[in-house]
Enzyme design. Structure first.
Site, PDB file in Angstrom:
ATOM      1  N   CYS A  12       0.863  -1.181   0.000  1.00 41.56           N
ATOM      2  CA  CYS A  12       0.000   0.000   0.000  1.00 41.56           C
ATOM      3  C   CYS A  12       0.903   1.235   0.000  1.00 41.56           C
ATOM      4  O   CYS A  12       2.119   1.134   0.127  1.00 41.56           O
ATOM      5  CB  CYS A  12      -0.870  -0.008   1.253  1.00 41.56           C
ATOM      6  SG  CYS A  12       0.154   0.014   2.738  1.00 41.56           S
ATOM      7  N   CYS A  95       2.743   5.974   8.826  1.00 40.44           N
ATOM      8  CA  CYS A  95       1.858   6.285   7.702  1.00 40.44           C
ATOM      9  C   CYS A  95       0.944   7.468   8.082  1.00 40.44           C
ATOM     10  O   CYS A  95       0.389   7.491   9.189  1.00 40.44           O
ATOM     11  CB  CYS A  95       1.009   5.062   7.376  1.00 40.44           C
ATOM     12  SG  CYS A  95      -0.192   5.392   6.084  1.00 40.44           S
ATOM     13  N   GLU A 125       0.155  -0.942  16.095  1.00 35.97           N
ATOM     14  CA  GLU A 125      -0.554   0.307  15.769  1.00 35.97           C
ATOM     15  C   GLU A 125      -1.510   0.682  16.906  1.00 35.97           C
ATOM     16  O   GLU A 125      -1.591   1.844  17.312  1.00 35.97           O
ATOM     17  CB  GLU A 125      -1.342   0.127  14.457  1.00 35.97           C
ATOM     18  CG  GLU A 125      -2.133   1.374  14.082  1.00 35.97           C
ATOM     19  CD  GLU A 125      -3.052   1.149  12.876  1.00 35.97           C
ATOM     20  OE1 GLU A 125      -2.646   0.450  11.916  1.00 35.97           O
ATOM     21  OE2 GLU A 125      -4.181   1.676  12.895  1.00 35.97           O
ATOM     22  N   THR A 161      -6.505   0.986  11.400  1.00 34.07           N
ATOM     23  CA  THR A 161      -6.632   1.275   9.957  1.00 34.07           C
ATOM     24  C   THR A 161      -6.944   0.049   9.104  1.00 34.07           C
ATOM     25  O   THR A 161      -7.554   0.174   8.044  1.00 34.07           O
ATOM     26  CB  THR A 161      -5.335   1.903   9.420  1.00 34.07           C
ATOM     27  OG1 THR A 161      -4.247   1.051   9.768  1.00 34.07           O
ATOM     28  CG2 THR A 161      -5.117   3.296   9.960  1.00 34.07           C
ATOM     29  N   CYS A 189      -8.406   2.512   6.731  1.00 33.20           N
ATOM     30  CA  CYS A 189      -7.639   3.002   5.591  1.00 33.20           C
ATOM     31  C   CYS A 189      -8.385   2.688   4.287  1.00 33.20           C
ATOM     32  O   CYS A 189      -8.801   1.541   4.089  1.00 33.20           O
ATOM     33  CB  CYS A 189      -6.293   2.312   5.616  1.00 33.20           C
ATOM     34  SG  CYS A 189      -5.371   2.530   4.130  1.00 33.20           S
ATOM     35  N   SER A 217       1.446 -10.715   9.756  1.00 31.71           N
ATOM     36  CA  SER A 217       0.779  -9.511   9.238  1.00 31.71           C
ATOM     37  C   SER A 217      -0.717  -9.576   9.525  1.00 31.71           C
ATOM     38  O   SER A 217      -1.438 -10.414   8.982  1.00 31.71           O
ATOM     39  CB  SER A 217       1.030  -9.416   7.724  1.00 31.71           C
ATOM     40  OG  SER A 217       0.019  -8.635   7.123  1.00 31.71           O
ATOM     41  N   ASN A 219      -3.117  -7.542   8.704  1.00 36.43           N
ATOM     42  CA  ASN A 219      -4.025  -7.249   7.584  1.00 36.43           C
ATOM     43  C   ASN A 219      -4.114  -8.430   6.632  1.00 36.43           C
ATOM     44  O   ASN A 219      -5.155  -8.690   6.049  1.00 36.43           O
ATOM     45  CB  ASN A 219      -3.647  -5.926   6.899  1.00 36.43           C
ATOM     46  CG  ASN A 219      -2.546  -6.066   5.877  1.00 36.43           C
ATOM     47  OD1 ASN A 219      -2.798  -6.401   4.735  1.00 36.43           O
ATOM     48  ND2 ASN A 219      -1.313  -5.816   6.286  1.00 36.43           N
ATOM     49  N   SER A 261       1.696  -5.614   3.082  1.00 34.69           N
ATOM     50  CA  SER A 261       3.146  -5.661   3.293  1.00 34.69           C
ATOM     51  C   SER A 261       3.814  -6.743   2.430  1.00 34.69           C
ATOM     52  O   SER A 261       4.945  -7.145   2.716  1.00 34.69           O
ATOM     53  CB  SER A 261       3.426  -5.897   4.778  1.00 34.69           C
ATOM     54  OG  SER A 261       2.591  -6.912   5.282  1.00 34.69           O
TER      55      SER A 261
END
Ligand code: SF4
Length: 282
Positions: A12, A95, A125, A161, A189, A217, A219, A261
């Site tokens: 991203c 970010c 985060e 996000t 996001c 990860s 996400n 990622s």
């Protein structure tokens, strides 16, 4: 067999930006260059950065001197203060979309709202966001958790996000029964929302779905679980060599997506392996 690759698969904006900043830093400050935690949640990328001289350390205490890069997930207030006290050169690759969540968390506290954050309590985060409002926040990652929370007079709702938009909507709906006044900031996001939407659309029409990305990860894990709900033959892999030919036997259409990622070259290798396994009729 048809292979459908998501257009949104891979890096991203925030991850690409952090990578560019790290590569640039490696040229400018080749000695004593560190990231605080993995720059992104992908072991292959962390290894390639190490080759450039960017070393990964888990804590500020382990960084003796030089330059520290803060990753796209952001950094806690405590770590920021420790790095400043140690007089480390700081390259802040947080970010801008993550900074926006931190901003809304502080805004809500300043205006007297209890904060409800939809997210994974152990994700860096989320830990960073909490630190800026001194832990005065409830974190939920499923709608059932709402049964033990509230009531509130003033409630502010925000999200990590990379959270699922569906869960965010469910939590916001559950808040209506528990708070007199609610302010909601949709901090998911846009890149994540687009990636999840496209993954859902692909998962609906294929008979096997491959999700590529680091096992650490969040996400990518979320993407895999969203796809699995629709297509039970969904498999998460980190690298091309993990792709099992049995998954593709008698499949007419295979879908492929990847987390934020996951580098482009890993996706290309997976595509190549799908094609080669199809040819070998494993
Ligand atoms: S997923 Fe979105 S918020 Fe997270 S780093 Fe990428 S662009 Fe930024």
């Amino acid at each position: 067999m048809k292979l459908t690759v998501a257009k949104s698969a891979g890096f991203c904006f925030g991850v690409r930006r952090a990578m560019d900043m790290a590569v640039e830093a490696a040229k400018r400050y080749p000695k004593h260059l560190y990231t605080l935690g993995p720059l992104i949640h992908n072991p292959q990328v962390v290894a390639s950065l190490e080759q450039l001289g960017v070393k990964m350390r888990e804590t500020v205490e382990e960084i003796p001197q030089g330059t520290v890069i803060f990753r796209s997930h952001g950094v806690s207030l405590e770590d920021l203060e420790k790095a400043r006290r140690k007089k480390l050169r700081i390259i802040d690759a947080t970010c801008p979309t993550v900074k926006r969540v931190q901003f809304f968390a502080k805004f809500l506290r300043r205006h007297g709202y209890a904060v409800l954050l939809v997210g994974d309590a152990h994700h860096p985060e989320v830990e960073a966001i909490r630190s800026y409002i001194k832990d005065k926040v409830e974190v939920v990652d499923d709608v059932q958790a709402m049964n033990r929370l509230g009531p509130w007079a003033k409630l502010g709702v925000i999200a990590q996000t990379t959270q699922s938009f569906r869960l965010f909507k469910e939590v916001v709906a559950a808040c209506l029964d528990r708070a007199k006044e609610i302010r909601v900031f949709n901090t998911i996001c846009p890149a994540t929302a687009i990636r999840q939407k496209e993954a859902v659309e692909i998962a609906k029409k294929v008979d096997c779905m491959i999700v590529v990305g680091g096992y650490n990860s969040g996400n990518t894990q979320r993407l895999a679980s969203i796809c699995k709900e629709i297509q039970p033959r969904t498999y998460q892999i980190e690298e091309a060599r993990e792709l099992d030919g049995k998954w593709l036997v008698r499949r007419k259409e295979v879908g492929l997506t990847a987390g934020a990622s996951t580098p482009y070259w890993v996706i290309q290798e997976v595509k190549k392996r799908v094609k080669s396994l199809e040819g070998s009729k494993t």
